[in-house]
Design a protein around this motif. Structure first.
Motif, PDB file in Angstrom:
ATOM      1  N   VAL A 113       0.837  -1.205   0.000  1.00 15.79           N
ATOM      2  CA  VAL A 113       0.000   0.000   0.000  1.00 15.79           C
ATOM      3  C   VAL A 113       0.870   1.252   0.000  1.00 15.79           C
ATOM      4  O   VAL A 113       0.567   2.241  -0.683  1.00 15.79           O
ATOM      5  CB  VAL A 113      -0.962  -0.014   1.206  1.00 15.79           C
ATOM      6  N   ALA A 114       1.975   1.211   0.738  1.00 16.16           N
ATOM      7  CA  ALA A 114       2.888   2.357   0.752  1.00 16.16           C
ATOM      8  C   ALA A 114       3.567   2.560  -0.595  1.00 16.16           C
ATOM      9  O   ALA A 114       3.881   3.689  -0.979  1.00 16.16           O
ATOM     10  CB  ALA A 114       3.939   2.166   1.846  1.00 16.16           C
ATOM     11  N   LEU A 115       3.804   1.466  -1.318  1.00 18.05           N
ATOM     12  CA  LEU A 115       4.439   1.553  -2.641  1.00 18.05           C
ATOM     13  C   LEU A 115       3.449   1.898  -3.756  1.00 18.05           C
ATOM     14  O   LEU A 115       3.853   2.344  -4.830  1.00 18.05           O
ATOM     15  CB  LEU A 115       5.109   0.213  -2.978  1.00 18.05           C
ATOM     16  N   ALA A 116       2.168   1.697  -3.501  1.00 15.20           N
ATOM     17  CA  ALA A 116       1.158   1.838  -4.550  1.00 15.20           C
ATOM     18  C   ALA A 116       1.127   3.214  -5.223  1.00 15.20           C
ATOM     19  O   ALA A 116       0.984   3.293  -6.451  1.00 15.20           O
ATOM     20  CB  ALA A 116      -0.221   1.491  -3.997  1.00 15.20           C
ATOM     21  N   PRO A 117       1.249   4.323  -4.482  1.00 16.07           N
ATOM     22  CA  PRO A 117       1.228   5.610  -5.180  1.00 16.07           C
ATOM     23  C   PRO A 117       2.316   5.736  -6.240  1.00 16.07           C
ATOM     24  O   PRO A 117       2.098   6.374  -7.269  1.00 16.07           O
ATOM     25  CB  PRO A 117       1.420   6.621  -4.053  1.00 16.07           C
ATOM     26  N   CYS A 118       3.454   5.122  -5.993  1.00 21.58           N
ATOM     27  CA  CYS A 118       4.525   5.148  -6.986  1.00 21.58           C
ATOM     28  C   CYS A 118       4.244   4.167  -8.120  1.00 21.58           C
ATOM     29  O   CYS A 118       4.157   4.550  -9.288  1.00 21.58           O
ATOM     30  CB  CYS A 118       5.861   4.818  -6.329  1.00 21.58           C
TER      31      CYS A 118
ATOM     32  N   GLN B 239      -6.630   1.567   8.868  1.00 15.98           N
ATOM     33  CA  GLN B 239      -5.173   1.646   9.061  1.00 15.98           C
ATOM     34  C   GLN B 239      -4.449   1.783   7.721  1.00 15.98           C
ATOM     35  O   GLN B 239      -3.551   2.618   7.568  1.00 15.98           O
ATOM     36  CB  GLN B 239      -4.676   0.388   9.775  1.00 15.98           C
ATOM     37  N   LEU B 240      -4.844   0.960   6.792  1.00 14.90           N
ATOM     38  CA  LEU B 240      -4.188   0.973   5.482  1.00 14.90           C
ATOM     39  C   LEU B 240      -4.442   2.279   4.732  1.00 14.90           C
ATOM     40  O   LEU B 240      -3.587   2.758   3.990  1.00 14.90           O
ATOM     41  CB  LEU B 240      -4.666  -0.213   4.644  1.00 14.90           C
ATOM     42  N   SER B 241      -5.614   2.849   4.939  1.00 17.30           N
ATOM     43  CA  SER B 241      -5.931   4.102   4.244  1.00 17.30           C
ATOM     44  C   SER B 241      -5.022   5.234   4.705  1.00 17.30           C
ATOM     45  O   SER B 241      -4.680   6.127   3.931  1.00 17.30           O
ATOM     46  CB  SER B 241      -7.399   4.479   4.446  1.00 17.30           C
ATOM     47  N   ILE B 242      -4.609   5.194   5.974  1.00 19.36           N
ATOM     48  CA  ILE B 242      -3.674   6.202   6.487  1.00 19.36           C
ATOM     49  C   ILE B 242      -2.312   6.045   5.822  1.00 19.36           C
ATOM     50  O   ILE B 242      -1.668   7.024   5.432  1.00 19.36           O
ATOM     51  CB  ILE B 242      -3.570   6.105   8.012  1.00 19.36           C
ATOM     52  N   VAL B 243      -1.859   4.800   5.679  1.00 25.74           N
ATOM     53  CA  VAL B 243      -0.597   4.537   4.985  1.00 25.74           C
ATOM     54  C   VAL B 243      -0.679   5.054   3.552  1.00 25.74           C
ATOM     55  O   VAL B 243       0.245   5.728   3.064  1.00 25.74           O
ATOM     56  CB  VAL B 243      -0.276   3.023   4.987  1.00 25.74           C
TER      57      VAL B 243
END
Length: 220
Positions: free
Chosen positions: A131-136, A197-201
């Protein structure tokens, strides 16, 4: 209705739009982006790729089965064996030598996003890391596809055409589709508390990606 990657985007529409329609992106599309801004971005993106490789190394460790290990290892090898070399070659077209790249210091924006990704993976599980990598991973593909499809995008004589076409191309779009499918399968099983939680990440990673564009404009 099961959660998906689109669910995360809808939960943070404003942040996603600020990232995918950032001024840096708009100037890429028109060809008006100052060369110095793009060169600065390219140099920092090299350092970003190195940390990205570390993140996929962490993904190998966080994997729970052989399928996940293989996927993470393939991504790690793709960066180390292919993408870094391609990036160095592309930088050379902009008169940025490999020696210059090797001697660079990470900007604050590079440090902020890459270390956030690594921390999300270290403190969480494999899903937190993805999830943290997804925007990239997904964001670059979405941005480039939107630029290619937009009638206002200038391709003829645009010095950034190669960048746009690379991320809009079928090879990278296949990477995006694979990542979305992976996320959709796993997000479909989480409960409301875990999704929150994941949405915050996702929100924080998206904001840090937008800061990476701004770094290019500010030459910071």
């Amino acid at each position: 209705m099961p959660a998906s990657f689109e669910t995360l985007k809808r939960m943070h529409e404003t942040d996603w739009a600020a990232y995918t329609a950032h001024g840096f992106v708009r100037d890429l599309a028109s060809g008006a982006l100052p060369e110095a801004s793009f060169r600065h971005y390219l140099q920092q993106d090299y350092l970003f790729l190195i940390q990205f490789a570390r993140a996929w190394g962490l993904a190998v460790y966080k994997s729970r089965d052989i399928g996940e290990i293989r996927q993470a290892l393939d991504s790690l090898k793709a960066i180390v064996d292919v993408e870094l070399g391609l990036h160095v070659g592309y930088c050379r077209q902009w008169d940025i030598s490999e020696e210059t790249l090797a001697g660079l210091a990470e900007s604050r924006a590079t440090l902020a996003y890459t270390r956030y990704v690594l921390d999300a993976g270290m403190s969480g599980d494999l899903l937190d890391l993805h999830v943290a990598l997804a925007p990239c991973i997904i964001g670059y593909g979405e941005i480039a596809s939107a630029l290619i499809a937009h009638p206002a995008t200038v391709l003829d004589d645009n010095p950034y055409r190669d960048w746009i076409e690379m991320y809009a191309g079928p090879e990278y779009q296949a990477v995006v589709a694979t990542e979305i499918a992976w996320l959709d399968q796993r997000l479909a099983t989480v409960d409301a508390a875990r999704l929150a939680q994941l949405s915050i990440v996702f929100r924080d990673a998206t904001r840090l990606e937008a800061d990476f564009w701004q770094m290019g404009l500010d030459l910071s």
